[in-house]
Design a protein around this motif. Structure first.
Motif, mmCIF file in Angstrom:
data_model
loop_
_atom_site.group_PDB
_atom_site.id
_atom_site.type_symbol
_atom_site.label_atom_id
_atom_site.label_comp_id
_atom_site.label_asym_id
_atom_site.label_seq_id
_atom_site.Cartn_x
_atom_site.Cartn_y
_atom_site.Cartn_z
ATOM 1 N N GLY A 114 0.813 -1.210 0.000
ATOM 2 C CA GLY A 114 0.000 0.000 0.000
ATOM 3 C C GLY A 114 0.844 1.256 0.000
ATOM 4 N N ILE A 115 0.275 2.344 -0.548
ATOM 5 C CA ILE A 115 0.916 3.661 -0.562
ATOM 6 C C ILE A 115 0.073 4.604 0.287
ATOM 7 C CG2 ILE A 115 1.742 5.584 -1.966
ATOM 8 C CD1 ILE A 115 3.153 2.948 -2.562
ATOM 9 N N GLY A 116 0.699 5.263 1.257
ATOM 10 C CA GLY A 116 -0.061 6.151 2.130
ATOM 11 C C GLY A 116 0.706 7.390 2.541
ATOM 12 N N ASP A 117 -0.009 8.288 3.237
ATOM 13 C CA ASP A 117 0.574 9.494 3.834
ATOM 14 C C ASP A 117 1.379 10.330 2.844
ATOM 15 O OD1 ASP A 117 -0.509 8.997 6.367
ATOM 16 O OD2 ASP A 117 1.110 7.626 6.852
ATOM 17 N N LEU A 118 0.794 10.619 1.706
ATOM 18 C CA LEU A 118 1.429 11.478 0.708
ATOM 19 C C LEU A 118 1.513 12.903 1.246
ATOM 20 C CD1 LEU A 118 2.462 11.576 -2.263
ATOM 21 C CD2 LEU A 118 0.136 12.204 -2.911
ATOM 22 N N SER A 119 2.689 13.495 1.165
ATOM 23 C CA SER A 119 2.859 14.844 1.710
ATOM 24 C C SER A 119 3.938 15.591 0.933
ATOM 25 C CB SER A 119 3.254 14.777 3.192
ATOM 26 O OG SER A 119 4.517 14.175 3.341
ATOM 27 N N TYR A 120 3.973 16.905 1.100
ATOM 28 C CA TYR A 120 5.064 17.703 0.542
ATOM 29 C C TYR A 120 5.143 19.028 1.272
ATOM 30 C CZ TYR A 120 1.680 20.488 -2.171
ATOM 31 O OH TYR A 120 0.643 21.304 -2.549
ATOM 32 N N GLU A 121 6.251 19.734 1.056
ATOM 33 C CA GLU A 121 6.451 21.032 1.691
ATOM 34 C C GLU A 121 5.661 22.074 0.919
ATOM 35 O OE1 GLU A 121 8.104 21.948 4.338
ATOM 36 O OE2 GLU A 121 9.255 20.159 4.886
ATOM 37 N N ALA A 122 4.445 22.337 1.358
ATOM 38 C CA ALA A 122 3.537 23.197 0.605
ATOM 39 C C ALA A 122 4.041 24.619 0.474
ATOM 40 C CB ALA A 122 2.167 23.204 1.269
ATOM 41 N N CYS A 123 4.866 25.055 1.396
ATOM 42 C CA CYS A 123 5.336 26.440 1.363
ATOM 43 C C CYS A 123 6.478 26.649 0.384
ATOM 44 C CB CYS A 123 5.813 26.858 2.747
ATOM 45 S SG CYS A 123 4.521 26.811 3.980
ATOM 46 N N LEU A 124 7.043 25.567 -0.132
ATOM 47 C CA LEU A 124 8.278 25.716 -0.872
ATOM 48 C C LEU A 124 8.255 25.189 -2.298
ATOM 49 C CD1 LEU A 124 10.702 24.655 1.998
ATOM 50 C CD2 LEU A 124 10.144 26.979 1.264
ATOM 51 N N PRO A 125 7.128 25.240 -3.028
ATOM 52 C CA PRO A 125 7.221 24.855 -4.431
ATOM 53 C C PRO A 125 8.098 25.840 -5.173
ATOM 54 C CG PRO A 125 5.116 25.896 -3.996
ATOM 55 C CD PRO A 125 5.782 25.689 -2.665
#
Length: 263
Positions: A212-223
């Motif tokens: 399974g693939i879970g907890d997708l995240s990224y640094e939203a402030c830094l694109p």
């Protein structure tokens, strides 16, 4: 404590989890963001409000409007996709959701299926968990691309996550999906736009093996498109977001919605 850690108290294996299915056209579903300190601006999704049994083709991070398309491939027509790309939910209390990767039907060693997440713009700090890498009558192995990621491995996981040295289990046994021993978190500290997870059979098997693939995240402030225009102080005040799926997400056929087991 995150969803996975809370669920770990239940000790229920993904191998015996039957998924609840939805047969009507799915409404737009929104996954709640895990609260974090404002200064970090990390957007994390648990997929918990996505409808089990749907196969979302587009994920949208709100309010940033960054989207991610989800596509799948397989080695050849022999190996089946099974539930790959579908939302599944555990029967733990509390329950939590994840995206399936599965090989069904006849599975020979080195057969594979893969999922690719392509974001509409580059982001920094992209991260997710690969759950439930183990071995019994099957051997789960997986690798990710592109290079440049870091890996935080559970106690039963070895490997670097590359094609020549994939993530794989150390000890034999069917470890529960909600325990940390069989999972690995991968994170790209730099900027990335497209990532792929390839799930490979480590031996011949006639079972329906899956992870399974879970907890997708990224640094939203830094694109990349914003980092040069906003100061660190301004970026830290940007609102956190949520993940939604498009209203046209496909619902699987009934033949694809049986309880998934490996043995």
């Amino acid at each position: 404590m995150n969803d996975v850690e809370r669920a770990s108290k239940q000790g229920i294996s993904r191998r015996t989890v039957a998924k609840a299915m939805a047969w009507s056209a799915p409404a737009i579903a929104v996954a709640a963001t895990v609260p974090v300190a404002a200064a970090s601006c990390v957007q994390t999704t648990s997929f918990d409000d996505l409808r089990p049994g749907t196969r979302p083709s587009t994920l949208t991070f709100l309010p940033s409007q960054v989207t991610a398309t989800v596509t799948r491939r397989r080695k050849n027509g022999q190996v089946g996709y099974g539930a790959s790309g579908e939302v599944a939910r555990t029967t733990t209390n509390p329950a939590w959701s994840y995206i399936e990767m599965q090989m069904s039907g006849r599975v020979d060693r080195n057969d594979w299926v893969e999922l690719t997440f392509h974001l509409s713009e580059p982001v920094e700090g992209l991260s997710f968990i690969i759950h439930d890498i183990d071995k019994s009558n099957w051997i789960d192995t997986a690798y990710v691309s592109p290079a440049g990621f870091t890996a935080s491995r559970g106690s039963n996981i070895t490997g670097a996550g590359t094609s020549s040295n994939p993530f794989q289990p150390i000890a034999w046994g069917d470890t529960p999906i909600n325990e940390g021993a069989g999972r690995v978190r991968v994170t790209w500290p730099g900027t990335v736009q497209t990532v792929t997870v390839r799930y490979v059979a480590g031996q011949n098997s006639s079972s329906n093996q899956h992870i399974g693939i879970g907890d997708l995240s990224y640094e939203a402030c830094l694109p990349r498109t914003k980092s040069s225009a906003a100061s660190p102080q301004a970026r830290s005040l940007m609102p956190s977001g949520r993940l939604a799926i498009d209203a046209n997400a496909a619902v699987p056929e009934p033949s694809q919605t049986e309880a998934q087991t490996d043995s």
